[in-house]
Design a protein around this motif. Structure first.
Motif, short mmCIF file in Angstrom:
data_model
loop_
_atom_site.label_atom_id
_atom_site.label_comp_id
_atom_site.label_asym_id
_atom_site.label_seq_id
_atom_site.Cartn_x
_atom_site.Cartn_y
_atom_site.Cartn_z
N ALA A 77 50.08 11.57 -35.64
CA ALA A 77 51.51 11.21 -35.69
C ALA A 77 52.33 12.39 -36.19
N ARG A 78 51.85 13.04 -37.26
CA ARG A 78 52.56 14.22 -37.78
C ARG A 78 52.61 15.33 -36.73
N ALA A 79 51.50 15.57 -36.05
CA ALA A 79 51.46 16.62 -35.02
C ALA A 79 52.44 16.32 -33.89
N ASN A 80 52.49 15.05 -33.48
CA ASN A 80 53.41 14.67 -32.40
C ASN A 80 54.86 14.89 -32.80
N VAL A 81 55.19 14.52 -34.02
CA VAL A 81 56.57 14.67 -34.50
C VAL A 81 56.92 16.15 -34.62
N ARG A 82 55.98 16.96 -35.11
CA ARG A 82 56.22 18.41 -35.22
C ARG A 82 56.46 19.03 -33.84
N LYS A 83 55.65 18.61 -32.85
CA LYS A 83 55.83 19.11 -31.47
C LYS A 83 57.20 18.72 -30.94
N ARG A 84 57.61 17.49 -31.22
CA ARG A 84 58.92 17.03 -30.78
C ARG A 84 60.04 17.85 -31.43
N ILE A 85 59.88 18.15 -32.71
CA ILE A 85 60.88 18.96 -33.43
C ILE A 85 60.94 20.37 -32.83
N GLU A 86 59.77 20.95 -32.52
CA GLU A 86 59.75 22.27 -31.89
C GLU A 86 60.46 22.25 -30.54
N TYR A 87 60.17 21.22 -29.75
CA TYR A 87 60.79 21.11 -28.43
C TYR A 87 62.31 20.98 -28.54
N ILE A 88 62.76 20.11 -29.43
CA ILE A 88 64.20 19.88 -29.59
C ILE A 88 64.88 21.15 -30.10
N SER A 89 64.25 21.85 -31.03
CA SER A 89 64.81 23.11 -31.55
C SER A 89 64.93 24.15 -30.45
N ALA A 90 63.92 24.23 -29.59
CA ALA A 90 63.97 25.18 -28.47
C ALA A 90 65.10 24.82 -27.51
N GLU A 91 65.27 23.53 -27.26
CA GLU A 91 66.35 23.09 -26.37
C GLU A 91 67.72 23.41 -26.97
N LEU A 92 67.86 23.24 -28.28
CA LEU A 92 69.12 23.57 -28.94
C LEU A 92 69.43 25.06 -28.83
N LYS A 93 68.40 25.90 -28.98
CA LYS A 93 68.60 27.35 -28.83
C LYS A 93 69.04 27.67 -27.40
N ARG A 94 68.39 27.03 -26.42
CA ARG A 94 68.74 27.26 -25.02
C ARG A 94 70.19 26.84 -24.76
N LEU A 95 70.57 25.69 -25.31
CA LEU A 95 71.94 25.20 -25.12
C LEU A 95 72.95 26.13 -25.78
N ASP A 96 72.60 26.68 -26.94
CA ASP A 96 73.49 27.63 -27.62
C ASP A 96 73.71 28.88 -26.77
N THR A 97 72.63 29.37 -26.17
CA THR A 97 72.73 30.55 -25.31
C THR A 97 73.60 30.25 -24.09
N THR A 98 73.39 29.09 -23.49
CA THR A 98 74.19 28.67 -22.34
C THR A 98 75.65 28.54 -22.72
#
Length: 130
Positions: A77-98
């Motif tokens: 469960a912890r690993a899944n949540v961490r992966k989700r946080i990593e994914y969301i953070s990466a998407e936020l960075k992509r959106l900021d660049t856009t």
């Protein structure tokens, strides 16, 4: 007559640039909406991770899958949540660049439109004198 056709051409060009600017502004608005959604999800997932970190290793963790609660390993469960946080953070960075690119395009279009408006005004002023 030559100045009036040039003036009409400038007005058409100005309209096209205005339409382009409008599209960019819609994209910026959509980007902000998506970014807001991801920011909320990031906060929720960080809260879930904090809650999971408070649990002891022998605690029962359940995951909601459809209408059913399924028992899940705490480490998984912890690993899944961490992966989700990593994914969301990466998407936020992509959106900021856009968003940064869109802002630059918007500023460029505004400058171009301003120059076109000034040219149109000078043509009209010259036409009024004649």
């Amino acid at each position: 007559m030559a100045s009036s056709s040039a003036l009409r051409e400038l007005q058409r060009e100005l309209e096209a640039k205005a339409n382009d600017l409008s599209k960019i502004q819609k994209d910026i608005s959509k980007n902000h909406q998506v970014r807001k959604k991801y920011t909320i999800q990031l906060g929720e997932n960080e809260l879930v991770l904090k809650e999971l970190d408070l649990l002891g290793e022998d605690a029962n963790v359940f995951k909601l899958i459809g209408p059913v609660l399924v028992k899940q390993d705490l480490a998984e469960a912890r690993a899944n949540v961490r992966k989700r946080i990593e994914y969301i953070s990466a998407e936020l960075k992509r959106l900021d660049t856009t968003l940064q690119d869109l802002d630059e395009k918007q500023n460029s279009k505004k400058e171009t439109m301003l120059k076109l408006q000034q040219r149109a005004q000078s043509l009209q002023a010259g036409k009024a004198k004649a």
